[in-house]
Design a protein around this motif. Sequence first.
Motif, mmCIF file in Angstrom:
data_model
loop_
_atom_site.group_PDB
_atom_site.id
_atom_site.type_symbol
_atom_site.label_atom_id
_atom_site.label_comp_id
_atom_site.label_asym_id
_atom_site.label_seq_id
_atom_site.Cartn_x
_atom_site.Cartn_y
_atom_site.Cartn_z
ATOM 1 N N ALA A 161 21.378 13.942 30.475
ATOM 2 C CA ALA A 161 21.756 14.921 29.461
ATOM 3 C C ALA A 161 20.814 14.845 28.258
ATOM 4 C CB ALA A 161 23.201 14.679 29.025
ATOM 5 N N GLY A 162 20.477 13.624 27.848
ATOM 6 C CA GLY A 162 19.587 13.464 26.701
ATOM 7 C C GLY A 162 18.175 13.935 26.967
ATOM 8 N N ARG A 163 17.803 14.037 28.234
ATOM 9 C CA ARG A 163 16.470 14.532 28.572
ATOM 10 C C ARG A 163 16.355 16.028 28.319
ATOM 11 N NH1 ARG A 163 13.750 14.414 34.659
ATOM 12 N NH2 ARG A 163 11.794 15.470 34.098
ATOM 13 N N TRP A 164 17.448 16.758 28.548
ATOM 14 C CA TRP A 164 17.384 18.217 28.448
ATOM 15 C C TRP A 164 17.945 18.751 27.130
ATOM 16 C CZ3 TRP A 164 14.199 19.023 32.086
ATOM 17 C CH2 TRP A 164 14.309 18.364 33.305
ATOM 18 N N ALA A 165 18.815 18.021 26.459
ATOM 19 C CA ALA A 165 19.488 18.518 25.256
ATOM 20 C C ALA A 165 18.795 18.029 23.991
ATOM 21 C CB ALA A 165 20.951 18.082 25.253
ATOM 22 N N ASP A 166 18.874 18.837 22.934
ATOM 23 C CA ASP A 166 18.380 18.417 21.624
ATOM 24 C C ASP A 166 19.351 17.455 20.953
ATOM 25 O OD1 ASP A 166 15.917 20.297 20.939
ATOM 26 O OD2 ASP A 166 17.417 21.527 21.951
ATOM 27 N N ARG A 167 20.615 17.750 21.081
ATOM 28 C CA ARG A 167 21.633 16.890 20.476
ATOM 29 C C ARG A 167 22.754 16.650 21.466
ATOM 30 N NH1 ARG A 167 23.783 17.789 14.444
ATOM 31 N NH2 ARG A 167 21.760 16.767 14.105
ATOM 32 N N LEU A 168 23.301 15.434 21.445
ATOM 33 C CA LEU A 168 24.484 15.074 22.217
ATOM 34 C C LEU A 168 25.578 14.678 21.245
ATOM 35 C CD1 LEU A 168 22.858 12.835 24.992
ATOM 36 C CD2 LEU A 168 23.446 15.258 25.152
ATOM 37 N N SER A 169 26.801 14.890 21.646
ATOM 38 C CA SER A 169 27.897 14.470 20.783
ATOM 39 C C SER A 169 29.082 14.004 21.604
ATOM 40 C CB SER A 169 28.326 15.609 19.843
ATOM 41 O OG SER A 169 28.688 16.761 20.564
#
Length: 416
Positions: A161-169
């Motif tokens: 998820a962190g590879r494709w997204a700018d921010r995670l929450s």
Amino acid sequence: MGRTLNLREKLAILADAAKYDASCASSGTIRRHSGDGRGLGSTEGMGICHAYTPDGRCISLLKILLTNFCILDCAYCINRRSSSVRRARFTVDEVVRLTLGFYRRNYIEGLFLSSGIIRSPDYTMEQLIQVARTLREVHHFRGYIHLKTIPDAAPELVAQAGRWADRLSINVELPTAEGLARLAPEKDGQRIERAMADLDGRIRESREARRRFRNAPTFAPAGQSTQMIVGADAADDRTILARADALYRQHGLRRVYYSAYSPIPDAHPSLPPGAPPLVREHRLYQADWMLRFYGFARSELEAIMPDGLLPLDVDPKTAWALAHRQLFPVDVNRAPRELLLRVPGIGPKVAGRILAVRRHRTLRWADLARLVASPRAVRPWVATPDWRPTALLDRESLRALVVKPRQGDLFAPPAA
């Protein structure tokens, strides 16, 4: 068996279902654009339509749930398992098509995607990742993507998820373990904390790698955020800010979002019957900024909350100034930046302008009034060669002078 919903009907249901999540701002990510003619989308620049709700939330992202079906039964959630709410579910392809279509129409700058948990945390996380991966790899989408991660999902899925997204929450939901145990007993506060710590570690590792190797892959370059619901349980503002302060220090969060509890249909009897004042949410944001950007210690904020709550009639910075009149007026031509930031009405940008101007000449009141957004807010607290508010600071009625009238008061009949 019910009728199959069309895409417009799904959008109406799942956009409405996402409105309770406040963490949807697109600040802080790396700059990325398609101005060279390759790819699609942008995280910056002109051509992006920003819109704001009346209470100030940014809605410039396509903000939807993948589905509002959920296997959990959190009392405060409109989409809980036992809710009678109308259900819908997007396919991965539908979310991708919606995002691209809205972006091409200049309605949005990116995607905020969350979901109820279906089948299992891992399955749900896989679906969210597939949306982001398809946008990035298949359609070369370079706009902003924020994914809400599932605390119980496998670490390798969070890594994807962190590879494709700018921010995670990951939402902590409630400020205390007691509140979470009572209103969301299927959620584990310690597991949420561990997931946030793991995210923080991966983000730090990625930033260190990027410092050493320019072409190293990014991991959630805009960091992680979380949300706390305000007013669903008995936690006061002192408790909420203490929790936020700990999250910032322990997990390197970019932002904590505060969301005033909104009563929902068929509410659990343990929930309050009404919403807290929306201004309470606003005061928490102001206090949060004082902690992060203005150099205030949490203990200084706690001193203006004798009952555990921030004052509603005046902003927390002004409340602190009223309690420390002996430190004012501040000489804007001599005070260091740290003291300028303590002046109501002066923020980091204005403080920087003051410091820049006074290197070349002495500021008079007219100069300062042009620099600040509200001269009225600043006037009682500063001194210039042609202005000194000694009489104002000594007045017992100073609080009444600095409190802004509420909109309803403008039309109230005059006092007898």
